[in-house]
Every structure is written in C-alpha cells, then in structure tokens.
Scaffold this motif. Sequence first.
Motif, PDB file in Angstrom:
ATOM      1  N   SER A 134       0.854  -1.208   0.000  1.00  0.00           N
ATOM      2  CA  SER A 134       0.000   0.000   0.000  1.00  0.00           C
ATOM      3  C   SER A 134       0.875   1.238   0.000  1.00  0.00           C
ATOM      4  O   SER A 134       0.478   2.298  -0.466  1.00  0.00           O
ATOM      5  CB  SER A 134      -0.876   0.065   1.242  1.00  0.00           C
ATOM      6  N   ASN A 135       2.079   1.096   0.586  1.00  0.00           N
ATOM      7  CA  ASN A 135       3.030   2.202   0.669  1.00  0.00           C
ATOM      8  C   ASN A 135       4.350   1.703   0.087  1.00  0.00           C
ATOM      9  O   ASN A 135       4.432   0.583  -0.387  1.00  0.00           O
ATOM     10  CB  ASN A 135       3.188   2.612   2.128  1.00  0.00           C
ATOM     11  N   LYS A 147       9.015   3.960   5.867  1.00  0.00           N
ATOM     12  CA  LYS A 147       7.803   3.710   5.075  1.00  0.00           C
ATOM     13  C   LYS A 147       7.256   5.035   4.587  1.00  0.00           C
ATOM     14  O   LYS A 147       6.963   5.924   5.382  1.00  0.00           O
ATOM     15  CB  LYS A 147       6.765   2.976   5.920  1.00  0.00           C
ATOM     16  N   ASP A 315       2.567  -1.886  11.273  1.00  0.00           N
ATOM     17  CA  ASP A 315       1.611  -1.271  10.352  1.00  0.00           C
ATOM     18  C   ASP A 315       0.279  -0.907  11.014  1.00  0.00           C
ATOM     19  O   ASP A 315      -0.744  -1.546  10.783  1.00  0.00           O
ATOM     20  CB  ASP A 315       1.373  -2.208   9.151  1.00  0.00           C
ATOM     21  N   GLU A 317      -1.609   1.581  10.408  1.00  0.00           N
ATOM     22  CA  GLU A 317      -2.290   2.630   9.630  1.00  0.00           C
ATOM     23  C   GLU A 317      -3.780   2.358   9.453  1.00  0.00           C
ATOM     24  O   GLU A 317      -4.495   3.188   8.893  1.00  0.00           O
ATOM     25  CB  GLU A 317      -1.627   2.806   8.258  1.00  0.00           C
TER      26      GLU A 317
HETATM   27 MG   LIG Z   1      -0.345  -0.972   5.539  1.00  0.00          MG
END
Ligand SMILES: [Mg+2]
Length: 421
Positions: A134-135, A147, A315, A317
């Motif tokens: 995703s990143n 990241k 992660d 997020e």
């Molecule tokens: Mg992620």
Amino acid sequence: MTTAVDTLAGALARWLPAQRWYAAKDREPREVLVERVTPLLDGDPALRHVLLLVDGERYQVLLGRRAALPAALAGAAIADTPAGVVYAATRDGELMTRLLGRLRAAPRGPVFEPEPGARVALDLPARVLPVEQSNTSLVLGDRYILKLFRRVLPGPHPDVELHRALRAAGTPHVARLLGALTVEVDGGRAALGVLQEFLPDARDGWALATADRTAFAPEAAALGRAVATVHGALADAFGPRNPAVPDLSDTADRLHRRFSALAGGIPELAPFEPALRAAFDRVRTAPGPFTLQRVHGDLHLGQALRSGGGWTIIDFEGEPGQPLAERNAPRHPLQDVATMLRSFDYAAHHGTADPDWARRVRDAFCDGYAGVLADPRDQPALLHALELDKAVYEVAYERANRPDWTAIPLGAVSRLLGAGS
Ligand SMILES: [Mg+2]
Ligand SMILES: Nc1ncnc2c1ncn2[C@@H]1O[C@H](COP(=O)(O)OP(=O)(O)OP(=O)(O)O)[C@@H](O)[C@H]1O
C-alpha cells in the motif's frame, strides 16, 4: 525542473495505474495536477519531492532525473524530457540513501523530525523492498525501515500516533518509532512517512504459518499474548479518550452499513443476507460493559513479525482505503482478534486445507490473549459478527482482485453461519 514536471502530467497519468499503491488502479486518472515540487537534490541525478492531485486526491511521489538511466533503473522510467529521463526515485538506492539528509526545512517542503531522544544516522545505504505494498518501504543500512505513505491526508495519522504512544509507554511487541516525515498542506500537517527500527531477522506470520503449520501452532499463543499486550497499552495510552458505551448498537449499525456498501451486486452473498444481518443485530444485546479504544485496525498474519525478540506487530495505519477519521475512531478490540482469526482461516486453506489446524491455532491464540486480557471467547456474539464482517469484506475484495480465492471467505461465511453464535 518545475516546468518539466508540469509537462509530466500525462506521463504520470499513464504511470500511476500500474503502481500497486495507487488506489483507483483499475483506470487511468482523469486529471493529474502537480500541486507542489520541492527540489531535494540538484545535479545528476536530481531528486524532487512532488505532491500530486490525482482526480482531487493528494499523493506524494519522489521523482529522479538523470541524463541517462542505468539499465537497472530502466523499469522505473516515467518520461523522457529535454532535461533527462524522469523516473521513480524510490527505486534508486543512490538517491534514497541521501533522502533523509535532504529533508530540511525547505519552505513548505517535506520535513523529517526524529522522535525526542532518538539519534538517527541520516546517510545509511538504502535498499528498496522488492515488493510494493500500500506504501513504499526502504531499508536503511539494515537498521531502519522508512515507510513512505502514498496518500497524503491532513490530520493525525494512526501509524505515527499509535507508534508514538506505544513507544512512550515502552511497549514491547512494536518496532520502535525513530521519526516521522510530514508536510504542510491545507493549513495543517500531514504525515508522509515513518522511520522505525528494522528487524533484520524477522519473518512474517503468514510466511511462517504457510511454510510449516506444525511449527507455527506453538507460536499462536505467544502471538495472542502480544496482541493483548498491545491492546492493553493502547487502552492505557489513550485511556481518557476511550469511550465507555452502554451497548454496542453503534457497532451493529456500522456492520449493517458496511454490509450494505460491500455486498450490493454480489449474488453469492444474497442467500446469506438475512442470517448475516441477524448476527449483526445480536451484537446490540451482547452483555457489557464495553469500552471502545484505539485498535490496530487491519490486523492479520502479515502484520505480525517473528524475530529473535518474539512477536512484533507492525503497520498501525488501519484500512488504507478508509478516511482518516474512520481509521482513528475507537473500536472494540475484538475487531483485531476477529481479523487475525480470519487470517488463520486463510492460512488453513493455503495449499491443502486443514480446518483442524485453524481451530487449534485459533484456540491457542485466544488462550494466549486470555492470559493478558479478557478471553475473546467470552464475547461469542461480537466475535462471530466481527468475523462475518471481515469475511464479507474479503469476499468483495477477492471477487474484484483474486477471483480464484473467493471460495475461502465465502466458505467461511457459510461455515460461520452454520455454526451459529
Ligand atoms: Mg499498511
Ligand atoms: N520493523 C520492521 N522490521 C523488518 N521488516 C519490516 C518492519 N516493518 C515492516 N517490515 C516489512 O516491510 C513490509 C511492509 O511493511 P508495512 O506492512 O508496514 O507496509 P504497508 O505498505 O503498509 O503494507 P500493506 O500493503 O500490507 O498495508 C512488511 O510486510 C514487512 O515484511
């Protein structure tokens, strides 16, 4: 280079849909606007930080420019311009090695700020992780992982906020936050990335579970303990802001809304709708009291790293497709448990199916969790509804992205409903 970048809009519009992190990847964007260009390095190679507005949504990209592109970077090319070849700089170790050190306070440019007390080396050699997720993540000197978020959203970012709170609390089971990248947009700050300690010997839970199921089983209890420890620390860290709620009607309403948004147009789910909605409604009368708190928000085996030091959860997020307000909202912690249990089911269907293994691992995980916080199995209606919610999401996701995998979550919906709560 600004003018050259402006003329790049068409090339970027063709390049974006091929990037894993570009959300609307099934079609070319209608409009790409270059919002802001910050020069980070001049010369050859040159490096620019660029904010783009893609159909109104803000993204960050790092663009390199060289007179001639070395063969190893051929796949990173975006456009030929009179000034040289413009390319995806995150693929260029030489430029990425210099990135952190160049993030000084250029007016309105990106800024790197180490966490208080963190001593950060700014020039470690960069290695780009081979898979884009995703990143985009870079490993610096095998000591740090940087990241870079791709979507740029103003407001507190959960990956920064939660890691910062967990670091302040001295929580084990998370990678230490060393610093954050931010930029000013719309009159406030937006997170561009996080710098964390890198665990060089780590393997993620999905790799471990699918490589050797037998060896993974004893690890599941430790993973349950780690998740519960993180939940306890998040509850403490955000304690005053954790709402106590008299019942879980809001959670039930949310599950109904998600179902309506996800399942429309999926004929395979239609026969299950009445039973699914009944399962969501049972959440309203689950026995409390309840406290909602900050949670991981997207927990699965791939977000758990096993290394010499035990399990590390990464992660924070949340679900990247959701707006920040949704990702920052307090939830019931069993949401994370439910999504992890769904991940065990996936692992149990990878290769030869082994539902017994899934049951054993699930019990071991819950036993471990129950050694630290309340036993997830004491809330069967809630756990059941949250697992169903995740399985419905997975059906929609797999149909759109990996149709061959749809049978796994669809089978789970059927099995979970057959088993009742
Ligand atoms: Mg992620
Ligand atoms: N602290 C760390 N130490 C070692 N490896 C790490 C660390 N943090 C992340 N990784 C590796 O980098 C990968 C990407 O990290 P992360 O999941 O945070 O990125 P992401 O782009 O948000 O991914 P996703 O698409 O799953 O949301 C992980 O799958 C893991 O293999």
